[in-house]
Scaffold this motif. Structure first.
Motif, PDB file in Angstrom:
ATOM      1  N   ASN A 126      16.561 -11.251  31.688  1.00  0.00           N
ATOM      2  CA  ASN A 126      15.730 -10.329  32.022  1.00  0.00           C
ATOM      3  C   ASN A 126      14.299 -10.768  32.513  1.00  0.00           C
ATOM      4  O   ASN A 126      13.362 -10.114  32.994  1.00  0.00           O
ATOM      5  CB  ASN A 126      15.569  -9.337  30.614  1.00  0.00           C
ATOM      6  N   ASP A 138      18.115 -14.232  26.481  1.00  0.00           N
ATOM      7  CA  ASP A 138      17.476 -12.849  26.991  1.00  0.00           C
ATOM      8  C   ASP A 138      16.520 -13.205  28.084  1.00  0.00           C
ATOM      9  O   ASP A 138      16.277 -12.292  29.076  1.00  0.00           O
ATOM     10  CB  ASP A 138      16.665 -12.065  25.821  1.00  0.00           C
ATOM     11  N   ASP A 169      14.041 -12.839  36.611  1.00  0.00           N
ATOM     12  CA  ASP A 169      15.481 -12.901  35.854  1.00  0.00           C
ATOM     13  C   ASP A 169      16.289 -13.477  36.862  1.00  0.00           C
ATOM     14  O   ASP A 169      16.309 -13.562  38.129  1.00  0.00           O
ATOM     15  CB  ASP A 169      15.840 -11.232  35.562  1.00  0.00           C
TER      16      ASP A 169
END
Length: 234
Positions: free
Chosen positions: A186, A182, A193
């Motif tokens: 992100n 994750d 990211d």
């Protein structure tokens, strides 16, 4: 369609025929000019022949130049189109369609989550090939900040960038694999990211390599396979 094709195929032949005729005329003029006796009149004729040859050459070259590839029937970005009712030449994606390779129908693979929570498992088997790929991608995209060993001492950090936390601290050693996926996807804090630079499969390969780094930083001799223990330097 047959009549149109016949028209297109006849045009180059007609142009070639004209070019051949022009070349023949030029050749005849040159022969006359060379064989004629030299005098003042011949000098004037030479000038006329030169300009005639130049004009004929320009005509032949010009006949071979076409603007079809230059003036293409296309729209430049955001140009208005009278064909569509909304006047937009750039068309939206057709409703209910998905671009090839963009289906993303595996939530674990593309989000790193299971039932909304960070996954504790990998979406595919981790083998030596995956680990090698993960190390390569880690060294390219992660090591500049995190360092080759994950201590957070990369070259960019040494030049003044904000230091990231060590991946060997207990908080990150206990974090599920989906958490790292994750963060790579992100971003987190000062880290941008990398979803555009690193595809989903490679992000998971990086996570696998991070797990290997974490294990290597706290491993004991018992964690080393017996066949590999003789390679360890005391």
């Amino acid at each position: 369609m047959r009549t149109r094709a016949t028209t297109y195929s006849a045009e180059p032949a007609e142009t070639a025929e004209k070019g051949f005729s022009a070349c023949s005329a030029i050749s005849a003029l040159i022969v006359v000019f060379v064989t004629a006796p030299w005098n003042a009149k011949r000098a004037k004729t030479a000038k006329q022949v030169f300009f005639a040859c130049f004009a004929a050459f320009a005509l032949i070259v010009g006949a071979g130049c076409r603007q079809d590839m230059h003036d293409q029937p296309k729209y430049v970005p955001l140009r208005e189109s009278a064909f569509f009712t909304d006047l937009r030449s750039a068309r939206p994606i057709v409703e209910g369609t998905v671009a090839r390779g963009q289906l993303h129908d595996d939530p674990l693979l593309y989000t790193g989550k299971v039932n909304g929570a960070d996954a504790t498992v990998f979406p595919f088997r981790v083998d030596a090939t995956v680990m090698a790929r993960g190390r390569e991608r880690f060294d390219i995209f992660c090591a500049p900040c995190h360092g080759r060993t994950g201590q957070g001492d990369g070259m960019v950090v040494r030049r003044g960038y904000r230091r990231p936390p060590s991946m060997h601290q207990d908080r990150l050693r206990d974090a599920p694999a989906g958490h790292f996926f994750d963060v790579i996807t992100n971003g987190f804090g000062a880290m941008p990211d990398y979803a555009a630079q690193v595809k989903a499969e490679d992000r998971w390969a990086i996570v696998a390599y991070v797990r290997a780094l974490q294990l290597s930083g706290h491993a004991t001799l018992a964690d080393v396979p017996p066949s590999e223990r003789d390679k360890i330097q005391p």
